[in-house]
Design a protein around this motif. Structure first.
Motif, PDB file in Angstrom:
ATOM      1  N   SER A  35       0.825  -1.206   0.000  1.00  0.00           N
ATOM      2  CA  SER A  35       0.000   0.000   0.000  1.00  0.00           C
ATOM      3  C   SER A  35       0.864   1.264   0.000  1.00  0.00           C
ATOM      4  CB  SER A  35      -0.943   0.001   1.198  1.00  0.00           C
ATOM      5  OG  SER A  35      -0.202  -0.047   2.396  1.00  0.00           O
ATOM      6  N   SER A  36       2.161   1.112   0.203  1.00  0.00           N
ATOM      7  CA  SER A  36       3.084   2.242   0.131  1.00  0.00           C
ATOM      8  C   SER A  36       4.484   1.730  -0.184  1.00  0.00           C
ATOM      9  CB  SER A  36       3.075   3.044   1.432  1.00  0.00           C
ATOM     10  OG  SER A  36       3.473   2.239   2.518  1.00  0.00           O
ATOM     11  N   VAL A  37       5.251   2.579  -0.871  1.00  0.00           N
ATOM     12  CA  VAL A  37       6.617   2.221  -1.257  1.00  0.00           C
ATOM     13  C   VAL A  37       7.509   3.453  -1.166  1.00  0.00           C
ATOM     14  CG1 VAL A  37       6.045   0.290  -2.801  1.00  0.00           C
ATOM     15  CG2 VAL A  37       6.081   2.621  -3.703  1.00  0.00           C
ATOM     16  N   PRO A  38       8.800   3.247  -0.922  1.00  0.00           N
ATOM     17  CA  PRO A  38       9.732   4.380  -0.931  1.00  0.00           C
ATOM     18  C   PRO A  38       9.908   4.921  -2.355  1.00  0.00           C
ATOM     19  CG  PRO A  38      10.710   2.447   0.139  1.00  0.00           C
ATOM     20  CD  PRO A  38       9.454   2.001  -0.527  1.00  0.00           C
ATOM     21  N   LEU A  39      10.116   6.230  -2.453  1.00  0.00           N
ATOM     22  CA  LEU A  39      10.450   6.889  -3.721  1.00  0.00           C
ATOM     23  C   LEU A  39      11.928   7.251  -3.698  1.00  0.00           C
ATOM     24  CD1 LEU A  39       7.500   9.393  -4.260  1.00  0.00           C
ATOM     25  CD2 LEU A  39       8.028   7.363  -5.605  1.00  0.00           C
ATOM     26  N   ILE A  40      12.630   6.889  -4.760  1.00  0.00           N
ATOM     27  CA  ILE A  40      14.065   7.110  -4.846  1.00  0.00           C
ATOM     28  C   ILE A  40      14.365   7.903  -6.114  1.00  0.00           C
ATOM     29  CG2 ILE A  40      16.334   5.976  -4.863  1.00  0.00           C
ATOM     30  CD1 ILE A  40      14.489   5.309  -2.412  1.00  0.00           C
ATOM     31  N   ASN A  41      15.161   8.972  -6.003  1.00  0.00           N
ATOM     32  CA  ASN A  41      15.491   9.750  -7.201  1.00  0.00           C
ATOM     33  C   ASN A  41      16.644   9.112  -7.970  1.00  0.00           C
ATOM     34  OD1 ASN A  41      17.932  10.599  -6.015  1.00  0.00           O
ATOM     35  ND2 ASN A  41      17.171  12.637  -5.512  1.00  0.00           N
ATOM     36  N   GLY A  42      17.018   9.727  -9.086  1.00  0.00           N
ATOM     37  CA  GLY A  42      18.070   9.192  -9.942  1.00  0.00           C
ATOM     38  C   GLY A  42      19.433   9.111  -9.293  1.00  0.00           C
ATOM     39  N   GLY A  48      10.719  10.427  -0.595  1.00  0.00           N
ATOM     40  CA  GLY A  48       9.393  10.356   0.005  1.00  0.00           C
ATOM     41  C   GLY A  48       8.823   8.961  -0.064  1.00  0.00           C
ATOM     42  N   THR A  49       7.597   8.836   0.418  1.00  0.00           N
ATOM     43  CA  THR A  49       6.885   7.563   0.383  1.00  0.00           C
ATOM     44  C   THR A  49       5.605   7.760  -0.419  1.00  0.00           C
ATOM     45  OG1 THR A  49       7.790   6.826   2.494  1.00  0.00           O
ATOM     46  CG2 THR A  49       5.743   5.793   1.773  1.00  0.00           C
ATOM     47  N   LEU A  50       5.420   6.932  -1.418  1.00  0.00           N
ATOM     48  CA  LEU A  50       4.233   6.968  -2.267  1.00  0.00           C
ATOM     49  C   LEU A  50       3.218   5.988  -1.711  1.00  0.00           C
ATOM     50  CD1 LEU A  50       2.972   7.987  -4.986  1.00  0.00           C
ATOM     51  CD2 LEU A  50       3.931   5.897  -6.001  1.00  0.00           C
ATOM     52  N   THR A  51       1.961   6.446  -1.555  1.00  0.00           N
ATOM     53  CA  THR A  51       0.908   5.576  -1.035  1.00  0.00           C
ATOM     54  C   THR A  51      -0.185   5.377  -2.071  1.00  0.00           C
ATOM     55  OG1 THR A  51      -0.459   7.357  -0.106  1.00  0.00           O
ATOM     56  CG2 THR A  51       1.326   6.487   1.295  1.00  0.00           C
ATOM     57  N   GLU A  52      -0.985   4.335  -1.854  1.00  0.00           N
ATOM     58  CA  GLU A  52      -2.149   4.124  -2.708  1.00  0.00           C
ATOM     59  C   GLU A  52      -3.048   5.356  -2.692  1.00  0.00           C
ATOM     60  OE1 GLU A  52      -3.770   0.642  -0.801  1.00  0.00           O
ATOM     61  OE2 GLU A  52      -3.086  -0.645  -2.445  1.00  0.00           O
ATOM     62  N   GLY A  53      -3.192   5.959  -1.533  1.00  0.00           N
ATOM     63  CA  GLY A  53      -4.022   7.154  -1.402  1.00  0.00           C
ATOM     64  C   GLY A  53      -3.532   8.293  -2.284  1.00  0.00           C
ATOM     65  N   VAL A  78       2.708  13.691  -8.763  1.00  0.00           N
ATOM     66  CA  VAL A  78       1.710  13.173  -7.826  1.00  0.00           C
ATOM     67  C   VAL A  78       2.019  13.748  -6.444  1.00  0.00           C
ATOM     68  CG1 VAL A  78       0.770  11.106  -6.713  1.00  0.00           C
ATOM     69  CG2 VAL A  78       1.418  11.037  -9.143  1.00  0.00           C
ATOM     70  N   PRO A  79       1.107  14.559  -5.888  1.00  0.00           N
ATOM     71  CA  PRO A  79       1.355  15.107  -4.549  1.00  0.00           C
ATOM     72  C   PRO A  79       1.365  13.996  -3.491  1.00  0.00           C
ATOM     73  CG  PRO A  79      -0.461  16.275  -5.644  1.00  0.00           C
ATOM     74  CD  PRO A  79      -0.134  15.068  -6.477  1.00  0.00           C
ATOM     75  N   LEU A  80       2.333  14.069  -2.601  1.00  0.00           N
ATOM     76  CA  LEU A  80       2.418  13.122  -1.488  1.00  0.00           C
ATOM     77  C   LEU A  80       1.686  13.736  -0.302  1.00  0.00           C
ATOM     78  CD1 LEU A  80       6.171  12.065  -1.763  1.00  0.00           C
ATOM     79  CD2 LEU A  80       4.173  11.043  -2.880  1.00  0.00           C
ATOM     80  N   HIS A  81       0.771  12.981   0.283  1.00  0.00           N
ATOM     81  CA  HIS A  81      -0.051  13.506   1.363  1.00  0.00           C
ATOM     82  C   HIS A  81       0.523  13.230   2.757  1.00  0.00           C
ATOM     83  CE1 HIS A  81      -2.813  13.600  -2.046  1.00  0.00           C
ATOM     84  NE2 HIS A  81      -3.346  14.631  -1.410  1.00  0.00           N
ATOM     85  N   ILE A  82       1.488  12.351   2.838  1.00  0.00           N
ATOM     86  CA  ILE A  82       2.100  12.016   4.131  1.00  0.00           C
ATOM     87  C   ILE A  82       3.609  12.154   3.987  1.00  0.00           C
ATOM     88  CG2 ILE A  82       2.488  10.171   5.818  1.00  0.00           C
ATOM     89  CD1 ILE A  82      -0.224   9.030   5.011  1.00  0.00           C
TER      90      ILE A  82
END
Length: 135
Positions: A35-42, A48-53, A78-82
């Motif tokens: 339901s959530s995964v880490p976001l990693i840049n190049g 950040g953490t991307l969620t289903e929400g 995609v805006p991250l809400h958390i």
């Protein structure tokens, strides 16, 4: 206790590259059933953490966005809400316990903010349970 003991290394973590599309993120999250995964840049840094929400809100709030055209939307849009702040590999155990109460996993970074893995809430709970049983 060194928190590296609990670390699941980056090579064993499902993460999404910040330069990915929504479609790629959706498919990775579905495949792993996360339901959530880490976001990693190049550069390998945690961003950040991307969620289903986050993905659902983007679909809801973007006119004419359907699953079929999610391959045209970039994750960076995609805006991250958390905000799940990472911890450093040399953090104290108390810090990781408090972080794990707020999120399913805690991202771990090195001194250059390079993502090196996660610590799951499950391992922290098991550790605390073991400590309680030995009292």
């Amino acid at each position: 206790m060194n928190i590296a003991f609990f670390l699941i290394p980056k090579r064993d973590v499902a993460f999404v590259k910040y330069e990915s599309t929504m479609r790629q993120a959706l498919e990775k999250m579905e495949y792993h059933r996360y339901s959530s995964v880490p976001l990693i840049n190049g550069d390998g840094q945690y961003v950040g953490t991307l969620t289903e929400g986050d993905l659902l809100w983007k679909i809801k709030n973007t006119h004419h966005l359907t699953f079929e055209n999610t391959n045209k939307v970039w994750i960076k849009d995609v805006p991250l809400h958390i905000q799940n702040d990472p911890i450093h590999i040399d953090a104290e155990m108390e810090h990781i316990i408090s972080k794990s109460m707020e999120q399913n996993f805690v991202p771990v970074v090195d001194d250059q903010n390079i993502f090196i893995g996660i610590i799951r809430r499950r391992e922290i709970i098991e550790y605390c349970s073991t400590k309680l049983l030995t009292l």
